[in-house]
Design a protein around this motif. Structure first.
Motif, PDB file in Angstrom:
ATOM      1  N   ALA A   1     -45.959 -39.412 -26.126  1.00  0.00           N
ATOM      2  CA  ALA A   1     -46.260 -38.404 -25.098  1.00  0.00           C
ATOM      3  C   ALA A   1     -46.763 -37.123 -25.733  1.00  0.00           C
ATOM      4  CB  ALA A   1     -45.015 -38.136 -24.256  1.00  0.00           C
ATOM      5  N   HIS A   2     -46.209 -36.782 -26.892  1.00  0.00           N
ATOM      6  CA  HIS A   2     -46.642 -35.574 -27.603  1.00  0.00           C
ATOM      7  C   HIS A   2     -48.099 -35.718 -28.061  1.00  0.00           C
ATOM      8  CE1 HIS A   2     -46.177 -31.842 -29.693  1.00  0.00           C
ATOM      9  NE2 HIS A   2     -44.872 -31.833 -29.543  1.00  0.00           N
ATOM     10  N   ILE A   3     -48.485 -36.926 -28.457  1.00  0.00           N
ATOM     11  CA  ILE A   3     -49.883 -37.155 -28.810  1.00  0.00           C
ATOM     12  C   ILE A   3     -50.766 -37.015 -27.566  1.00  0.00           C
ATOM     13  CG2 ILE A   3     -51.521 -38.891 -29.651  1.00  0.00           C
ATOM     14  CD1 ILE A   3     -49.297 -39.931 -31.467  1.00  0.00           C
ATOM     15  N   GLY A   4     -50.258 -37.476 -26.413  1.00  0.00           N
ATOM     16  CA  GLY A   4     -50.992 -37.263 -25.169  1.00  0.00           C
ATOM     17  C   GLY A   4     -51.207 -35.792 -24.887  1.00  0.00           C
ATOM     18  N   TYR A   5     -50.165 -34.992 -25.137  1.00  0.00           N
ATOM     19  CA  TYR A   5     -50.288 -33.536 -24.987  1.00  0.00           C
ATOM     20  C   TYR A   5     -51.368 -32.998 -25.926  1.00  0.00           C
ATOM     21  CZ  TYR A   5     -49.013 -28.582 -25.263  1.00  0.00           C
ATOM     22  OH  TYR A   5     -49.051 -27.207 -25.268  1.00  0.00           O
TER      23      TYR A   5
ATOM     24  N   HIS B   1     -49.719 -47.370 -26.259  1.00  0.00           N
ATOM     25  CA  HIS B   1     -48.809 -46.233 -26.165  1.00  0.00           C
ATOM     26  C   HIS B   1     -47.558 -46.604 -25.372  1.00  0.00           C
ATOM     27  CE1 HIS B   1     -51.736 -44.830 -22.727  1.00  0.00           C
ATOM     28  NE2 HIS B   1     -51.074 -45.893 -22.386  1.00  0.00           N
ATOM     29  N   ALA B   2     -46.446 -46.018 -25.801  1.00  0.00           N
ATOM     30  CA  ALA B   2     -45.143 -46.316 -25.203  1.00  0.00           C
ATOM     31  C   ALA B   2     -44.721 -45.273 -24.187  1.00  0.00           C
ATOM     32  CB  ALA B   2     -44.080 -46.419 -26.292  1.00  0.00           C
ATOM     33  N   ALA B   3     -45.551 -44.256 -23.964  1.00  0.00           N
ATOM     34  CA  ALA B   3     -45.235 -43.223 -22.973  1.00  0.00           C
ATOM     35  C   ALA B   3     -46.521 -42.516 -22.581  1.00  0.00           C
ATOM     36  CB  ALA B   3     -44.224 -42.224 -23.524  1.00  0.00           C
ATOM     37  N   ILE B   4     -46.524 -41.952 -21.367  1.00  0.00           N
ATOM     38  CA  ILE B   4     -47.657 -41.167 -20.887  1.00  0.00           C
ATOM     39  C   ILE B   4     -47.155 -39.849 -20.317  1.00  0.00           C
ATOM     40  CG2 ILE B   4     -49.237 -43.080 -20.433  1.00  0.00           C
ATOM     41  CD1 ILE B   4     -48.301 -43.054 -17.525  1.00  0.00           C
ATOM     42  N   LEU B   5     -47.944 -38.814 -20.489  1.00  0.00           N
ATOM     43  CA  LEU B   5     -47.650 -37.490 -19.959  1.00  0.00           C
ATOM     44  C   LEU B   5     -48.437 -37.316 -18.668  1.00  0.00           C
ATOM     45  CD1 LEU B   5     -46.357 -34.642 -20.393  1.00  0.00           C
ATOM     46  CD2 LEU B   5     -48.451 -34.034 -21.652  1.00  0.00           C
ATOM     47  N   ILE B   6     -47.744 -37.110 -17.555  1.00  0.00           N
ATOM     48  CA  ILE B   6     -48.404 -37.020 -16.248  1.00  0.00           C
ATOM     49  C   ILE B   6     -48.247 -35.610 -15.680  1.00  0.00           C
ATOM     50  CG2 ILE B   6     -47.947 -39.463 -15.837  1.00  0.00           C
ATOM     51  CD1 ILE B   6     -45.818 -38.554 -13.763  1.00  0.00           C
ATOM     52  N   ASP B   7     -48.744 -35.402 -14.463  1.00  0.00           N
ATOM     53  CA  ASP B   7     -48.533 -34.186 -13.671  1.00  0.00           C
ATOM     54  C   ASP B   7     -49.120 -32.957 -14.354  1.00  0.00           C
ATOM     55  OD1 ASP B   7     -47.802 -32.451 -11.726  1.00  0.00           O
ATOM     56  OD2 ASP B   7     -45.645 -32.641 -12.011  1.00  0.00           O
ATOM     57  N   ALA B   8     -50.426 -32.759 -14.172  1.00  0.00           N
ATOM     58  CA  ALA B   8     -51.117 -31.641 -14.824  1.00  0.00           C
ATOM     59  C   ALA B   8     -51.510 -30.542 -13.847  1.00  0.00           C
ATOM     60  CB  ALA B   8     -52.362 -32.157 -15.546  1.00  0.00           C
ATOM     61  N   ASP B   9     -50.789 -30.408 -12.728  1.00  0.00           N
ATOM     62  CA  ASP B   9     -51.241 -29.417 -11.753  1.00  0.00           C
ATOM     63  C   ASP B   9     -50.839 -27.991 -12.115  1.00  0.00           C
ATOM     64  OD1 ASP B   9     -48.586 -29.808 -11.222  1.00  0.00           O
ATOM     65  OD2 ASP B   9     -48.815 -30.272  -9.100  1.00  0.00           O
ATOM     66  N   MET B  10     -50.116 -27.800 -13.231  1.00  0.00           N
ATOM     67  CA  MET B  10     -49.875 -26.454 -13.739  1.00  0.00           C
ATOM     68  C   MET B  10     -50.698 -26.177 -15.002  1.00  0.00           C
ATOM     69  SD  MET B  10     -45.841 -25.520 -13.291  1.00  0.00           S
ATOM     70  CE  MET B  10     -45.151 -25.195 -11.669  1.00  0.00           C
ATOM     71  N   ALA B  11     -51.583 -27.092 -15.323  1.00  0.00           N
ATOM     72  CA  ALA B  11     -52.383 -26.944 -16.536  1.00  0.00           C
ATOM     73  C   ALA B  11     -53.393 -25.809 -16.392  1.00  0.00           C
ATOM     74  CB  ALA B  11     -53.110 -28.251 -16.840  1.00  0.00           C
ATOM     75  N   ILE B  12     -53.884 -25.339 -17.532  1.00  0.00           N
ATOM     76  CA  ILE B  12     -54.961 -24.352 -17.547  1.00  0.00           C
ATOM     77  C   ILE B  12     -56.092 -24.886 -18.420  1.00  0.00           C
ATOM     78  CG2 ILE B  12     -53.511 -22.336 -17.121  1.00  0.00           C
ATOM     79  CD1 ILE B  12     -53.675 -21.764 -20.166  1.00  0.00           C
ATOM     80  N   ASP B  13     -57.288 -24.414 -18.130  1.00  0.00           N
ATOM     81  CA  ASP B  13     -58.467 -24.766 -18.902  1.00  0.00           C
ATOM     82  C   ASP B  13     -58.791 -23.588 -19.812  1.00  0.00           C
ATOM     83  OD1 ASP B  13     -60.926 -25.427 -19.926  1.00  0.00           O
ATOM     84  OD2 ASP B  13     -61.824 -25.968 -17.994  1.00  0.00           O
ATOM     85  N   TRP B  14     -58.643 -23.780 -21.099  1.00  0.00           N
ATOM     86  CA  TRP B  14     -58.881 -22.688 -22.038  1.00  0.00           C
ATOM     87  C   TRP B  14     -60.338 -22.220 -22.026  1.00  0.00           C
ATOM     88  CZ3 TRP B  14     -55.772 -24.808 -26.848  1.00  0.00           C
ATOM     89  CH2 TRP B  14     -54.412 -24.558 -26.632  1.00  0.00           C
ATOM     90  N   ASN B  15     -61.245 -23.044 -21.533  1.00  0.00           N
ATOM     91  CA  ASN B  15     -62.648 -22.643 -21.486  1.00  0.00           C
ATOM     92  C   ASN B  15     -62.886 -21.491 -20.521  1.00  0.00           C
ATOM     93  OD1 ASN B  15     -63.741 -24.570 -23.342  1.00  0.00           O
ATOM     94  ND2 ASN B  15     -63.470 -26.154 -21.773  1.00  0.00           N
TER      95      ASN B  15
END
Length: 733
Positions: A532-536, A592-606
């Motif tokens: 999951a950390h690699i997904g991040y 992969h043995a895990a996935i990171l979901i739920d990105a609705d608080m994410a930001i776009d650094w661009n």
């Protein structure tokens, strides 16, 4: 003997309502609110189904049933007003209870007048509220929110002819459901907070409903209001004096608006989903699937907010016979075996769904629970059960396909839903204050290592033509500040600049999975956290920062899943080369043995740094860093270091809440204490974290799982402290 934590008093729930509603209490004129509540159909020439932050849905886009019923409203008003119902409300006693019988008779008189007039006007019209009747109640409901005491609405509107002996928010088979609660108080500010707890219960019983209706009567001012709670706060009718003839006519108009409902879709319930089944679209035009909800992966309890809900489903394969799914979170075979072993040996194994995922809905009481958990017993304040969606009740509500406008995943890896495919469906009430980022994140990052495969997203509709938003209960979005002021209800402090316009966004992803809490052993948990950390890190490479790493946002696929894009780093520097070498040593390729979901608080650094930010913080409180939780650090900007701390708190949570942590432990009081503390205040969590990482452990007292995990957790947190010292120094420089 099972250990239970004490229930939270109702005051805790009331305390939670104020910050949710503060600054977002509005009023609408009677005719405008009645049109918002009424059954309606979107006009053929008003077809723009995509929502943008600058534009909200509007009443003018709809043909509204109540607009055609003026003669019916007039007839019902004449019948009701001439009965002089104000006499029913007369009382020489100032106490609330003295007004219950009169108000109950008043409401039933209004209901009967509306039903009679509408039936005479259109005898064959279906009426969803045909059996609505109000009763004096003021007794505990049989189910309640999380660990809180059961609620006691003063009056109850339900579908029955005689007063029921019991009421549920989500009834079992044969039970009676609370439909419209009524509250009586001498202060609107207090009444609204109490009514908000009822709305919270109504939303808990039907999380995807558009709004929750509660009626309120202020016996001191003799004012009556319709209170419409929605995911952006509260919208109320103007105060109506029930002794006033014109205001009584307005009451009739409001009741007539809800009597236009022909079915549950008109009442704001999603026709395509019923908590037991769903009807999502397929790839081909008009293609759709009737699927069973197999397991609930995450839910949040609130009135105002995103109210994120994540569940797994599998499209039936008629050529195969799948075994039934009986658990909300599937445990591994080893956990299943240990459960059976614990039962046979009479040893405790704490791992119920409520213990694995305590809701944050009563967080203000968690510190009290943490302090008392070690001394708790079987005593309960009340015998009400937590609200759980009743499968029997949900199955009784049929679902139908409602064709949405679907945004398909546009990448070179087309994903198809079909028989036998497992998937995740996520619903979230997205604020339209700014850009809706999650579908963009999922489209850009779909199929990367440690991240889900995005199939599609769409704005939900609760009927064929009605998009599921709260916009119709709020002032139009194009009003200026002065015009908007006319709609404010200055009930509490901290008024915001504009309403919180929200809409229900649905996303479907492949790689359905289970919680980290159900990891069968420590090695599996560490592997999942790493992946999951690699997904991040993959999101970071695409210039997105997640900002809400939590136990609910990391899933382990039910079977080892292969990503579309293997992990790599373009033009790696020295540190990145070390990362790639470590991945090689760990044989990390495409599975992969895990996935990171739920990105609705994410930001776009661009684009994020195009604007000034005076310290922006997001996340789930139990997993946020101490810098994010410190109110004095107003200029602290949420950085990846904060997310690294969130990963640690997720791992710690997964260890402590894993059912194996209590396996073989004779006295589980300490485990219960730590569980309550990790979901409590920052101070409680810090204290528990120190205990978990530093105190000597034994298998008899702390469980074998935690004993094995302690060296790993201790080394990790020491590294984070070292990184934090240097990271903060660089950030402040």
């Amino acid at each position: 003997m099972a250990l239970t934590s004490p229930k939270s008093p109702q005051n805790d729930l009331i305390d939670l309502m104020r910050p949710e509603l503060e600054g977002q209490t509005w009023t609408l004129p009677t005719d405008m609110l009645a049109r918002g509540l009424s059954a309606k159909q979107r006009k053929p020439d008003a077809d723009p189904r995509k929502l943008e932050s600058e534009h909200s849905d509007r009443l003018e886009y709809y043909n509204i049933d109540i607009d055609k019923l003026e003669p019916v409203i007039e007839k019902a008003s004449h019948h009701f007003v001439n009965s002089n119902p104000a006499l029913l409300l007369a009382s020489d006693e100032p106490v609330e209870r003295a007004f219950y019988p009169g108000l109950c008779n008043f409401l039933n008189g209004c209901v009967n007048s509306c039903a009679t007039a509408l039936r005479h006007h259109e005898p064959n019209r279906p009426v969803f509220l045909q059996r609505l009747k109000f009763f004096t109640w003021h007794k505990s409901t049989k189910d309640g929110i999380d660990e809180a005491e059961p609620l006691k609405p003063d009056l109850a509107g339900s579908f029955c002819d005689e007063a029921p002996s019991e009421l549920y928010w989500s009834p079992p088979s044969g039970g009676t459901q609370m439909k419209i609660p009524v509250e009586v108080k001498s202060s609107w500010s207090d009444l609204v907070l109490q009514a908000g707890t009822y709305a919270r219960s109504l939303f808990s019983a039907a999380p995807l409903r558009q709004y929750a209706l509660v009626l309120g009567y202020n016996q001191k001012d003799r004012d009556f209001r319709f209170l419409v709670f929605h995911r952006g706060g509260l919208t109320a009718s103007k105060p109506l004096k029930l002794e006033d003839v014109n205001d009584r006519e307005d009451v009739v108009r409001l009741f007539m608006s809800i009597f236009t409902w022909k079915d549950r879709g008109d009442a704001g319930f999603p026709r395509w989903y019923n908590e037991n089944q769903a009807c999502p679209p397929g790839r081909q035009d008009g293609e759709h699937f009737l699927v069973n909800i197999e397991r609930l992966l995450h839910h949040s309890t609130c009135v105002r907010g995103r109210s994120t809900r994540v569940f797994g489903f599998k499209i039936p394969d008629t050529t195969k016979k799948d075994p039934p799914i009986t658990e909300t979170v599937q445990c591994s075979r080893r956990i299943q075996e240990n459960v059976e072993k614990a039962k046979s040996q009479g040893t405790g194994l704490l791992g119920s769904q409520s213990q694995l995922h305590p809701s944050s809905g009563t967080r203000s009481s968690r510190s009290k629970q943490a302090k008392s958990a070690s001394n708790s017993s079987n005593s309960l304040i009340d015998k009400a059960e937590p609200i759980a969606i009743s499968p029997e009740y949900a199955a009784g509500e049929s679902v139908k396909y409602i064709p949405p406008t679907v945004d398909w995943h546009p990448s070179q890896y087309p994903l198809v839903l079909g028989p036998g495919v497992s998937a995740i469906l996520k619903s979230s009430w997205v604020s339209l204050f700014g850009a809706v980022i999650e579908p963009k994140v999922r489209g850009d990052c779909s199929g990367m290592f440690g991240l889900p495969k995005h199939v599609y997203s769409f704005w939900a509709y609760h009927t064929d033509t009605c998009i599921t938003t709260n916009h119709l209960f709020l002032p139009p979005s194009d009003l200026d500040t002065e015009a908007m002021e006319e709609y404010r209800w200055h009930l509490y402090e901290n008024d915001t600049e504009r309403p919180d316009y929200r809409a229900l966004l649905i996303q479907v992803m492949q790689d359905a999975g289970s919680s980290l809490v159900s990891a069968p052993d420590l090695q599996s948990l560490i592997t999942a956290i790493t992946h999951a950390h690699i997904g991040y890190y993959n999101m970071i490479q695409r210039s997105y920062q997640h900002r809400d790493v939590s136990i609910w946002n990391i899933l382990t696929p039910n079977q080892l899943s292969e990503c579309d894009i293997a992990f790599t780093i373009d033009q790696p520097n020295t540190v990145q080369k070390e990362i790639l070498q470590l991945c090689k040593d760990l044989s990390i390729k495409k599975q992969h043995a895990a996935i990171l979901i739920d990105a609705d608080m994410a930001i776009d650094w661009n684009t994020y740094f195009d604007k000034a930010h005076g310290g922006t913080k997001s996340g789930t409180e139990a997993f946020m860093s101490r810098w994010l939780l410190n109110p004095a650090l107003t200029d602290h900007i949420h950085s990846p270091l904060d997310d690294y701390w969130s990963f640690y708190f997720v791992a710690q949570w997964a260890c402590v809440f894993n059912p194996l942590s209590s396996y073989g432990v004779k006295d589980a009081a300490l485990i219960l204490y730590w569980r309550a503390s990790l979901d409590g205040s920052r101070k409680d969590r810090d204290t528990a974290t120190t205990d978990i990482t530093k105190d000597p452990m034994s298998a008899n007292k702390h469980g074998e799982f935690l004993q094995q995990a302690q060296p790993f957790l201790e080394a990790w947190i020491d590294s984070l402290y070292f990184l934090g010292i240097h990271g903060l120094t660089r950030q402040r420089a």
